[in-house]
Design a protein around this motif. Structure first.
Motif, PDB file in Angstrom:
ATOM      1  N   LEU A 142      -1.972  10.042   8.344  1.00  0.00           N
ATOM      2  CA  LEU A 142      -3.363   9.541   8.599  1.00  0.00           C
ATOM      3  C   LEU A 142      -4.529  10.748   8.530  1.00  0.00           C
ATOM      4  O   LEU A 142      -4.316  11.408   9.258  1.00  0.00           O
ATOM      5  CB  LEU A 142      -3.777   8.018   9.614  1.00  0.00           C
ATOM      6  N   VAL A 143      -4.997  11.311   7.918  1.00  0.00           N
ATOM      7  CA  VAL A 143      -6.030  11.962   7.760  1.00  0.00           C
ATOM      8  C   VAL A 143      -7.617  11.850   6.774  1.00  0.00           C
ATOM      9  O   VAL A 143      -7.454  10.718   6.390  1.00  0.00           O
ATOM     10  CB  VAL A 143      -5.404  12.916   6.949  1.00  0.00           C
ATOM     11  N   PRO A 144      -8.349  12.651   7.305  1.00  0.00           N
ATOM     12  CA  PRO A 144      -9.757  12.623   6.727  1.00  0.00           C
ATOM     13  C   PRO A 144      -9.534  12.854   5.026  1.00  0.00           C
ATOM     14  O   PRO A 144      -8.385  13.690   4.559  1.00  0.00           O
ATOM     15  CB  PRO A 144     -10.714  13.384   7.719  1.00  0.00           C
ATOM     16  N   LYS A 145     -10.468  12.178   4.497  1.00  0.00           N
ATOM     17  CA  LYS A 145     -10.539  12.275   3.098  1.00  0.00           C
ATOM     18  C   LYS A 145     -10.568  13.573   2.254  1.00  0.00           C
ATOM     19  O   LYS A 145     -10.226  13.264   1.587  1.00  0.00           O
ATOM     20  CB  LYS A 145     -12.438  11.630   2.900  1.00  0.00           C
ATOM     21  N   CYS A 146     -10.798  14.855   2.834  1.00  0.00           N
ATOM     22  CA  CYS A 146     -11.113  16.050   3.379  1.00  0.00           C
ATOM     23  C   CYS A 146      -9.525  16.476   2.810  1.00  0.00           C
ATOM     24  O   CYS A 146      -9.104  16.974   1.710  1.00  0.00           O
ATOM     25  CB  CYS A 146     -11.187  16.978   3.560  1.00  0.00           C
ATOM     26  N   GLY A 147      -8.418  15.335   2.982  1.00  0.00           N
ATOM     27  CA  GLY A 147      -6.430  16.407   2.925  1.00  0.00           C
ATOM     28  C   GLY A 147      -6.388  15.455   2.033  1.00  0.00           C
ATOM     29  O   GLY A 147      -4.880  15.867   2.345  1.00  0.00           O
ATOM     30  N   TYR A 148      -6.690  14.803   1.521  1.00  0.00           N
ATOM     31  CA  TYR A 148      -6.501  13.857   0.364  1.00  0.00           C
ATOM     32  C   TYR A 148      -5.181  14.293  -0.454  1.00  0.00           C
ATOM     33  O   TYR A 148      -4.041  14.038  -0.651  1.00  0.00           O
ATOM     34  CB  TYR A 148      -6.953  12.742  -0.059  1.00  0.00           C
ATOM     35  N   ILE A 149      -6.242  15.308  -1.522  1.00  0.00           N
ATOM     36  CA  ILE A 149      -5.912  15.945  -1.764  1.00  0.00           C
ATOM     37  C   ILE A 149      -4.973  17.165  -1.873  1.00  0.00           C
ATOM     38  O   ILE A 149      -3.742  17.206  -2.841  1.00  0.00           O
ATOM     39  CB  ILE A 149      -7.645  16.795  -2.521  1.00  0.00           C
ATOM     40  N   PRO A 150      -5.141  17.658  -0.878  1.00  0.00           N
ATOM     41  CA  PRO A 150      -3.900  18.630  -0.714  1.00  0.00           C
ATOM     42  C   PRO A 150      -2.724  18.204  -0.481  1.00  0.00           C
ATOM     43  O   PRO A 150      -1.952  18.932  -0.792  1.00  0.00           O
ATOM     44  CB  PRO A 150      -4.819  19.479   0.219  1.00  0.00           C
ATOM     45  N   PHE A 151      -2.723  17.000   0.211  1.00  0.00           N
ATOM     46  CA  PHE A 151      -1.446  16.483   0.816  1.00  0.00           C
ATOM     47  C   PHE A 151      -0.877  16.003  -0.775  1.00  0.00           C
ATOM     48  O   PHE A 151       0.302  16.097  -0.795  1.00  0.00           O
ATOM     49  CB  PHE A 151      -1.871  14.669   1.569  1.00  0.00           C
ATOM     50  N   GLN A 152      -1.171  14.815  -1.775  1.00  0.00           N
ATOM     51  CA  GLN A 152      -0.770  14.372  -2.866  1.00  0.00           C
ATOM     52  C   GLN A 152      -0.554  15.211  -3.398  1.00  0.00           C
ATOM     53  O   GLN A 152       0.758  15.127  -4.201  1.00  0.00           O
ATOM     54  CB  GLN A 152      -2.127  13.523  -3.531  1.00  0.00           C
ATOM     55  N   THR A 153      -0.791  17.448  -3.639  1.00  0.00           N
ATOM     56  CA  THR A 153      -0.312  17.665  -3.920  1.00  0.00           C
ATOM     57  C   THR A 153       0.458  18.594  -3.363  1.00  0.00           C
ATOM     58  O   THR A 153       1.760  19.264  -3.949  1.00  0.00           O
ATOM     59  CB  THR A 153      -1.680  18.852  -4.766  1.00  0.00           C
ATOM     60  N   ALA A 154       0.549  18.748  -2.041  1.00  0.00           N
ATOM     61  CA  ALA A 154       1.585  19.392  -1.318  1.00  0.00           C
ATOM     62  C   ALA A 154       2.754  18.930  -1.375  1.00  0.00           C
ATOM     63  O   ALA A 154       4.055  19.394  -1.663  1.00  0.00           O
ATOM     64  CB  ALA A 154       1.149  20.166  -0.280  1.00  0.00           C
ATOM     65  N   LEU A 155       2.626  17.578  -0.949  1.00  0.00           N
ATOM     66  CA  LEU A 155       4.035  16.699  -0.185  1.00  0.00           C
ATOM     67  C   LEU A 155       3.666  16.006  -0.999  1.00  0.00           C
ATOM     68  O   LEU A 155       3.380  14.208  -0.953  1.00  0.00           O
ATOM     69  CB  LEU A 155       3.695  16.726   1.215  1.00  0.00           C
ATOM     70  N   PRO A 156       4.664  15.697  -1.713  1.00  0.00           N
ATOM     71  CA  PRO A 156       3.939  14.049  -3.413  1.00  0.00           C
ATOM     72  C   PRO A 156       5.406  13.224  -2.451  1.00  0.00           C
ATOM     73  O   PRO A 156       5.248  11.774  -2.643  1.00  0.00           O
ATOM     74  CB  PRO A 156       5.122  14.484  -4.729  1.00  0.00           C
ATOM     75  N   GLU A 157       6.231  13.619  -1.611  1.00  0.00           N
ATOM     76  CA  GLU A 157       7.169  12.233  -0.642  1.00  0.00           C
ATOM     77  C   GLU A 157       6.526  12.111   0.443  1.00  0.00           C
ATOM     78  O   GLU A 157       7.393  10.916   0.503  1.00  0.00           O
ATOM     79  CB  GLU A 157       8.837  12.910  -0.707  1.00  0.00           C
TER      80      GLU A 157
END
Length: 512
Positions: free
Chosen positions: A281-296
């Motif tokens: 659970l992260v702020p909206k600014c973290g969505y793309i970095p997370f989905q890109t770096a950690l697909p699992e």
């Protein structure tokens, strides 16, 4: 492995002497033979000068007895008796007579004596003071210790570096021998693992002097040393027909603009350490970095763009790890308080989560039982207040853990986990792990173990061990300076495999 207090060590000696029907002098002889064997195995008769500094108590008696064995095997020795008191122990006097019977005449050092010359090529055996030291050494003895420390000779201390107390901090660093190596009897001493006292013993090693195993087994202690043998019984193997739901669902909450990496590290460590599912659970600014770096990793975002303005989710996680990169603004503080008001799920709290608890100590009462807190020294100070030394720090931390029924993980060179008045001292880890994000990885590992149904205390003890072992494996190829937090995550699997290496090797030996 149990860590005995000085009083328990005395009782162990008494118990052993009575049960095994031996004299205290025979026990001293065991000590001397073990120390001699250790030295002889490594020196193999080398023509090096060994200078033996002995007090006039039982520690000195040990040194005198070792001198006899060294002389009988042809070593070049010089024996110095540090005459710091008129009192002498009986066993010291008996061994002194045996030494004189062999025409070995010690050099008695008094307050007005010239200090003996010590070459950097010599070996110094330090047997001046042992665990019985209860006052600061006299000024002239301090000068002698400083002389030994400045000699640059290799210093081997008997049981404990002379001048080091077992229950308090020395007043002057000059009044303690700085040992290159310590041969300690049966169990290590607590002072080997505290920042203010561990600096006096570069390395330590246990020698078995035959303390009765019954006493060791039945005696309750305040601290235990945690190594591979202690964590192996904690490990829970996986069943063949298990699935991802078997190993829990961990929710990792944290992050803010510029600090999304901390939550990524925790989340990845949580997954790599074995949690079946991980959601961040992260702020909206973290969505793309997370989905890109950690697909699992599955992602939830809060209403806030750059910070988590509201901790809201519809999940039913097994455990929640919270605080990494979260921030401590009033907006976040309010969201954190609302979260604690309603949360009943097991928690691991780190970083800004700890700082928010420090800002409003009433929130500590809202933590679920056996919540795991993982402070570094500054975060610990904010939680429990200041301390005058490491011993007071431990007492205050124990009281804090008892008051709030929490598992307190005090991060450091020898991370100590506290719960219900007892401490568990970790043996893995290295200076390369003093790097940004290392603590975030630890939070992820502990959270992962709780998700897998480990008890929170066992998860903390085991998690700290795995985290340190991962760092030890990583540093073998990277070195201290180049070790980063991601490297620790990448070797968590190797740390698990390492748990069983000794058993596999032993099986291969037996098969051969």
């Amino acid at each position: 492995m149990k860590i005995f207090s000085a009083n328990q060590i005395y009782k162990a000696d008494e118990f052993t002497i009575k049960k095994q029907q031996i004299s205290s002098n025979e026990l001293m002889e065991r000590v001397a033979i073990q120390i001699f064997n250790w030295m002889h195995l490594r020196l193999q008769g080398a023509p090096v000068k060994i200078q033996i500094f002995c007090g006039i108590g039982n520690n000195g008696g040990d040194g005198i007895a070792v001198a006899r064995h060294l002389q009988e095997h042809g070593y070049s020795i010089e024996v110095h008796v540090v005459n710091y008191s008129e009192k002498r122990s009986d066993d010291f006097l008996k061994n002194l007579e045996r030494l004189k019977d062999r025409k070995i005449w010690p050099n008695f050092i008094n307050s007005d004596s010239e200090l003996p010359e010590i070459s950097p090529k010599d070996i110094v055996l330090d047997a001046i003071f042992g665990i019985g030291l209860n006052r600061n050494p006299d000024a002239w003895v301090v000068s002698l210790m400083k002389h030994i420390n400045n000699s640059k000779a290799f210093v081997l201390s008997v049981d404990l570096p002379s001048g080091l107390f077992t229950d308090r901090i020395p007043e002057s660093e000059n009044g303690v021998i700085k040992a290159n190596h310590v041969l300690t009897f049966q169990t290590p001493k607590l002072v080997f693992f505290l920042p203010e006292t561990g600096v006096y013993c570069n390395q330590w090693e246990i020698i078995d002097i035959g303390i009765d195993t019954e006493y060791i087994g039945i005696t309750e202690v305040d601290f235990e040393l945690i190594g591979k043998n202690e964590v192996l019984p904690i490990y829970m193997p996986r069943e063949k027909y298990s699935h991802k739901g078997t190993f829990g669902h961990a929710l990792i909450i944290g992050g803010s603009y510029g600090k999304i990496g901390s939550v990524q590290l925790s989340s990845k460590a949580c997954l790599v350490a074995g949690s079946g599912l991980v959601t961040a659970l992260v702020p909206k600014c973290g969505y793309i970095p997370f989905q890109t770096a950690l697909p699992e990793i599955m992602i939830l975002t809060s209403k806030g763009e750059n910070v988590i303005s509201e901790i809201d989710h519809e999940l039913n996680p097994t455990v929640i790890g919270i605080g990494m990169g979260l921030g401590t603004s009033n907006e976040i503080e309010n969201a954190f308080e609302e979260f604690l008001n309603s949360n009943k799920t097991a928690l691991v709290v780190d970083a800004d989560g700890l700082n928010l608890l420090s800002k409003n100590k009433k929130l500590l009462e809202k933590l679920p039982p056996k919540t795991v807190l993982t402070p570094h020294p500054k975060e610990l100070q904010r939680l429990i207040g200041g301390w005058k030394d490491d011993f007071e720090k431990l007492e205050k931390a124990k009281a804090f853990s008892l008051k709030y029924n929490c598992v307190l993980v005090i991060k450091g060179a020898n991370t100590i986990t506290l719960y219900e008045g007892k401490g568990y001292i970790n043996t893995t880890g290295n200076p390369g792990m003093a790097t940004a994000g290392s603590g975030d990885v630890l939070t992820g590992v502990i959270t992962s173990l709780i998700a897998q149904n480990y008890d929170p205390l066992k998860a903390a003890i085991f998690g700290v061990y795995l985290h340190g072992k991962s760092g030890d494996i990583a540093v073998e190829t990277l070195g201290y300076q180049s070790l980063i937090a991601s490297s620790i995550v990448n070797t968590i699997g190797d740390a698990y495999i390492d748990l069983f290496k000794v058993q596999e090797d032993q099986t291969q030996i037996e098969e051969k």
